[in-house]
Design an enzyme around this catalytic site. Structure first.
Site, short mmCIF file in Angstrom:
data_model
loop_
_atom_site.label_atom_id
_atom_site.label_comp_id
_atom_site.label_asym_id
_atom_site.label_seq_id
_atom_site.Cartn_x
_atom_site.Cartn_y
_atom_site.Cartn_z
N LYS A 116 0.81 -1.23 0.00
CA LYS A 116 0.00 0.00 0.00
C LYS A 116 0.84 1.27 0.00
CE LYS A 116 -4.24 -1.52 1.56
NZ LYS A 116 -5.34 -0.97 2.29
N LYS A 201 -5.08 11.12 6.73
CA LYS A 201 -6.18 11.87 7.31
C LYS A 201 -7.40 10.95 7.33
CE LYS A 201 -8.72 16.17 6.94
NZ LYS A 201 -8.58 16.36 8.39
N LEU A 203 -11.14 10.36 6.88
CA LEU A 203 -12.29 11.05 6.31
C LEU A 203 -13.54 10.60 7.07
CD1 LEU A 203 -11.34 10.60 2.55
CD2 LEU A 203 -10.95 12.58 3.98
N ARG A 291 -7.07 -7.04 -10.55
CA ARG A 291 -7.81 -8.26 -10.91
C ARG A 291 -9.24 -7.87 -11.26
NH1 ARG A 291 -11.17 -8.24 -6.55
NH2 ARG A 291 -10.23 -7.55 -4.60
#
Ligand code: ADP
Length: 453
Positions: A116, A201, A203, A291
């Site tokens: 990530k 941050k 949300l 995918r």
């Protein structure tokens, strides 16, 4: 052209791939565990190979057995579906090393998007809008505090190797940052063997909007619009729709073009989904799935394209069947994921389906491996059917979906059909007025209401 595809998956997605293959005159090889010997994907495929005992680690995740099955059957390509080995860079590499065509992205792109921190860096470089946060991994509390002061609270600590919503902690204020960062790190270490975390941050109340993209691997890429998948329970999608009820044509074109350009720059090959959180008119990249997605049929319904066919075409080195200018969006589609679970407690409910009747009629599609007399094994994902309905408008789609939900019969096990029927009566759902928090809150309200009765 590809002549024989080994489908390294099970259930509805294995059937979905089989159907696309047969429409292209391609033979199919099913693989299955001993628990799935009677499964529909095994019955319909041209050949079937047993690849191991029931646990997925011994069968559907067993790379040597799947490669042997491809060699024995003479398959010239492998389609991994979703889940299992579909985002496993090592598997994709091994498949290609065996000179079998991998119906998926280049292994390098699976790797980049699977981490990530690296995915976010890459997305930023490619011009995708990001959630404000740390520039990569954060290792020290001093550094974390500085970033916290810059982006403000609440913020969220996320694991670099995370998935399925694990290794994430919402930090309400600076005083909790150190302890929650440690917790997220140790959770991530035990779940993924990697304690790397980063900050974003938080949300407050966004929607989940994702863009379907396709690349030909040669520098051309298109987008097929967005899906709204905000109706989620424990970060698992429950109902998805296309187009997004709040997304304007201008937003679709602008964001779709940004995504397609990013994929073209990467030289991306095959199907992919770029996921964003959407709040107050802003899009914020969270991750990319390299995918086919469970919810791809809603895109198929409004574009008229067969996404598995497109995957096979580009894997075979052919161009996509359409250019961006030829892609059209017509009407509205909604998918309900039907799980073999109790509709209120969500306890899994495997077992024998004594009576199965799929809904039918105009613009109604049911993707499912179920049949009357089939026993749902306890070893795998509880999703047993997808009901996908199209209408020329959102209202017409909803009316047809309600009618289709009335018709569906799955007797013998608990399913989430009653949950979908209730959702399709709720004024917020009818108006498209929901965010990623809505379903959890709705479930809590309903549980509280039934407790006081
Ligand atoms: P995973 O791969 O574990 O599913 P994601 O990054 O896709 O992790 O995030 C999963 C979910 O967590 C999102 O759909 C959203 O509900 C929530 N989430 C992630 N990042 C944020 C954020 N910055 N602010 C608010 N919610 C978030």
């Amino acid at each position: 052209m590809i002549k024989k595809v080994l489908i390294a998956n099970r259930g509805e997605i294995a059937l979905r791939i089989h159907r696309a293959c047969h429409e292209m005159d391609i033979k199919t090889v099913a693989v299955h565990s001993t628990a799935d010997a009677e499964a529909k994907h095994v019955k319909l495929a041209d050949e079937a190979v047993c690849i191991g005992p029931p646990p997925a680690t011994d069968s559907y995740l067993n790379i040597p057995n799947i490669i042997s099955a491809a060699e024995i059957s003479g398959a010239d390509a492998i389609h991994p579906g979703y889940g299992f080995l579909s985002e496993n860079e090592k598997f994709a590499t091994i498949v290609e090393e065996h000179e079998v065509i991998w119906i998926g992205p280049k292994p390098e792109h699976i790797r980049v998007m699977g981490d990530k921190v690296e995915a976010k860096k890459t997305a930023g470089k490619l011009g995708l809008p990001l959630v404000p946060g740390s520039d990569g991994a954060v290792r020290e509390i001093g550094e974390a505090k500085k970033i916290g002061d810059e982006i403000g609270y609440p913020l969220i600590v996320k694991a670099a190797s995370g998935g399925g919503g694990r290794g994430m902690k919402v930090v309400p204020e600076a005083g909790k940052l150190e302890s929650l960062m440690k917790q997220a790190g140790s959770e991530a270490k035990s779940a993924f063997g990697d304690d790397t975390v980063y900050l974003e941050k938080f949300l407050g109340n966004p929607r989940h909007i994702e863009f379907q993209i396709f690349g030909d691997g040669k520098g051309n890429a298109i987008h097929l619009g967005e899906r709204d998948c905000s109706l989620q329970r424990r970060h698992q999608k429950v109902l998805e729709e296309a187009p997004g009820p709040t997304i304007t044509d201008e937003e679709r074109t602008r964001m779709g073009d940004i995504c397609a350009r990013a994929m073209a720059d990467m030289g991306y090959r095959g199907a992919g989904t770029i996921e964003f959180l959407y709040e107050d008119g802003g899009f914020y990249f969270i991750e990319m799935n390299t995918r086919l997605q469970v919810e791809h049929p809603v895109t198929e319904m409004i574009t008229g394209l067969d996404l598995v066919r497109e995957q096979i075409l580009v894997a075979a080195g052919q161009p996509l069947s359409v250019t961006q200018d030829e892609v059209t969006f017509t009407g509205h589609a909604i998918e309900c994921r039907i799980n073999a679970e109790h509709p209120e407690t969500f306890a899994p409910s495997p077992g024998k389906v004594v009576n199965y009747h799929a809904a039918g009629g105009m613009h109604v599609r049911v993707d499912s491996g179920l049949y009357s007399g089939y026993s749902i094994p306890p070893y795998y994902d509880s999703m047993v059917a997808k009901l996908i309905v199209y209408g020329t408008s959102r209202n017409k789609c909803i009316r047809r979906l309600r009618r289709a939900l009335e018709e569906m019969v799955i007797d013998g096990v608990d399913t989430t059909l009653p949950l979908h029927r209730a959702l399709l009566e709720d004024p917020d759902v009818l108006e498209g007025n929901y965010t990623i928090k809505w379903l959890e809150e709705w479930l809590e309200r309903n549980a509280a209401a039934s407790d006081t009765q």
